[in-house]
Design a protein around this motif. Sequence first.
Motif, PDB file in Angstrom:
ATOM      1  N   ALA A 333      67.379  57.543 100.708  1.00 54.18           N
ATOM      2  CA  ALA A 333      66.909  56.781  99.593  1.00 54.18           C
ATOM      3  C   ALA A 333      66.390  57.614  98.520  1.00 54.18           C
ATOM      4  O   ALA A 333      65.858  58.723  98.823  1.00 54.18           O
ATOM      5  N   SER A 334      66.230  57.183  97.249  1.00 50.29           N
ATOM      6  CA  SER A 334      65.435  57.976  96.133  1.00 50.29           C
ATOM      7  C   SER A 334      64.250  58.344  96.624  1.00 50.29           C
ATOM      8  O   SER A 334      63.516  57.618  97.554  1.00 50.29           O
ATOM      9  N   ALA A 463      68.220  57.937  88.510  1.00 50.49           N
ATOM     10  CA  ALA A 463      67.695  56.546  88.513  1.00 50.49           C
ATOM     11  C   ALA A 463      68.731  55.601  88.495  1.00 50.49           C
ATOM     12  O   ALA A 463      68.404  54.460  89.115  1.00 50.49           O
ATOM     13  N   GLU A 464      69.835  55.962  87.946  1.00 49.61           N
ATOM     14  CA  GLU A 464      70.890  54.884  88.017  1.00 49.61           C
ATOM     15  C   GLU A 464      72.009  55.144  89.034  1.00 49.61           C
ATOM     16  O   GLU A 464      72.931  54.554  89.203  1.00 49.61           O
ATOM     17  N   GLY A 465      71.611  55.778  90.307  1.00 50.33           N
ATOM     18  CA  GLY A 465      72.482  55.954  91.440  1.00 50.33           C
ATOM     19  C   GLY A 465      73.171  57.463  91.328  1.00 50.33           C
ATOM     20  O   GLY A 465      72.598  58.200  90.404  1.00 50.33           O
ATOM     21  N   MET A 466      74.328  57.413  91.840  1.00 51.16           N
ATOM     22  CA  MET A 466      75.069  58.732  91.936  1.00 51.16           C
ATOM     23  C   MET A 466      76.185  58.675  90.830  1.00 51.16           C
ATOM     24  O   MET A 466      77.221  57.881  91.066  1.00 51.16           O
ATOM     25  N   LEU A 467      76.055  59.268  89.589  1.00 50.51           N
ATOM     26  CA  LEU A 467      77.065  59.164  88.470  1.00 50.51           C
ATOM     27  C   LEU A 467      77.885  60.397  88.822  1.00 50.51           C
ATOM     28  O   LEU A 467      77.445  61.404  88.942  1.00 50.51           O
ATOM     29  N   VAL A 468      79.149  60.077  88.821  1.00 50.89           N
ATOM     30  CA  VAL A 468      80.220  61.209  88.901  1.00 50.89           C
ATOM     31  C   VAL A 468      81.147  61.155  87.731  1.00 50.89           C
ATOM     32  O   VAL A 468      81.409  59.961  87.274  1.00 50.89           O
TER      33      VAL A 468
END
Length: 523
Positions: A333-334, A463-468
Amino acid sequence: MRDFQAPGRSAIYASNGICATSHPLAAKVAVEMLEAGGNAVDAAIAGAVLLGICEPQMTGIGGDCFALIKPAGEERIVALNGSGRAPKAYSAQAMRDRGLAAVPLRGVDPVTVPGAMDAFCRLSTDWGKLGLDRVLAPAIRYADEGVPVAPRVAFDWAADGPELSGDARKFYLLNGEIPKLGQTFRAPGQAEVLRRVAREGRAGFYEGEVAEDMVNSLRAMGGLHTMEDFAATACTYTDPVAGDYKGVDLVEHPPNGQGATAILMLNILKHFDLAAMDPFGTQRAHIEAEAAKLAYDARDRFIAEAAPRLDHMLSPETAARLAALIDPKRAMASAAPLTEAVHKDTIYITVVDRDRMAVSLIYSIFWGFGAGIASQKFGINFQNRGAGFTLQAGHPNEAGGGKRPMHTIIPGMLRKNGKVIMPFGVMGGAYQPCGHARFVTNMVDYGLDSQAAIDAPRCFSGAEGMLVESGYSPQVRAELAAMGHQVALSPDPIGGAQSILIDDSGILIGASDPRKDGCALGY
């Protein structure tokens, strides 16, 4: 060598000087300064100030800057901190008493005093050759005549324009509408401000009518800013921090910048065999994401203007303990909720001249159009850097009068065997430390040249999850999701990088990110 039948761009090779930045007009002006007898500092200032007209959603004279300078004929690196301070009357307790849990992102509350103009004046005096009048002339001309809105600028303006309020709408919209691709943006008020700075130096900005315009505008919106706050603004020279990664030193600005986060991240990544992983496969993306979570958690705990635990953050032992927390097969988790606002808007410019003076300079108003407000007379767009403070009582980065907030913008340099080999930067707010680490590992672990290292697909776990980015295959995205990452395609390009390699042969090699409108230009 790249595949010339595939989309892409070549690096720029030149002997005398190169500028790499995010808008072609700024790169052109910087090279013209070099050709006119100026040095890398003159060129960087000229290009950076113009970027505030070419990319007003990203930066402007109401913002801050940081610079790393390698003097001609030397290998030492000088750091200049051009970040402004909160007004003396600023108080975290007062904001908590209003029921706020964080500094607001827009409006007057997050506005700190602009520090960039003081830094530009200081750089020109201490290191430049041409003088402010000649260096600011191109930006004055373009502010008066106007600049056509470029493709990436139009894309960002459409997203950020709705955040403008009050007088900012008058100065940064065209007939009440967001400017579209190819329309001309003018800033005659800023041209007048720059004319005064060209004549009077920093007093033309921090004293007199220009400062009165900023202070009166802010106070009319409930701000605590005073003429004394502006007059007292002063940039400071500091000592860079550095860390080794497999024989290459990453040199960063010290706090209040977040550069130490990139060094910690590389120290964590040393504990994994990245070179054995597919550079754009699942495992490398996973390990990088986990290292980022841990490094950013340390940042949020320790980075502040004073940063009393910086040595702990940079120690190999700290990195080893954090690396041991990473499960190679499962996402954590973060590490902790972010305690300050982060976003992705800034500009970066780097210049190397014929005498091999090198400048790495980053300049920003933080979020798109900063606080979303502007001064009444001259249209100076205010930054929202105060959103980089926390309201947590007792935290080193707690908001307070006269303090500098934790800053996301970080210029970088690479050094090998004691010799500076590359000024570089990666725009992108919170992404920047991760971007620095990825740029370095792309070159060191995977042997990519600087342009290929910049072009390569990116991902970021924040903060916004894992952006790819779309450059990652659906299979990789599915495998990352199966490991527990909250994967989503990034709605925007992630970051934007620029670099100049000072090759052993003496040739300069410039690289520029296709995610922006800019380029590298040399002569």
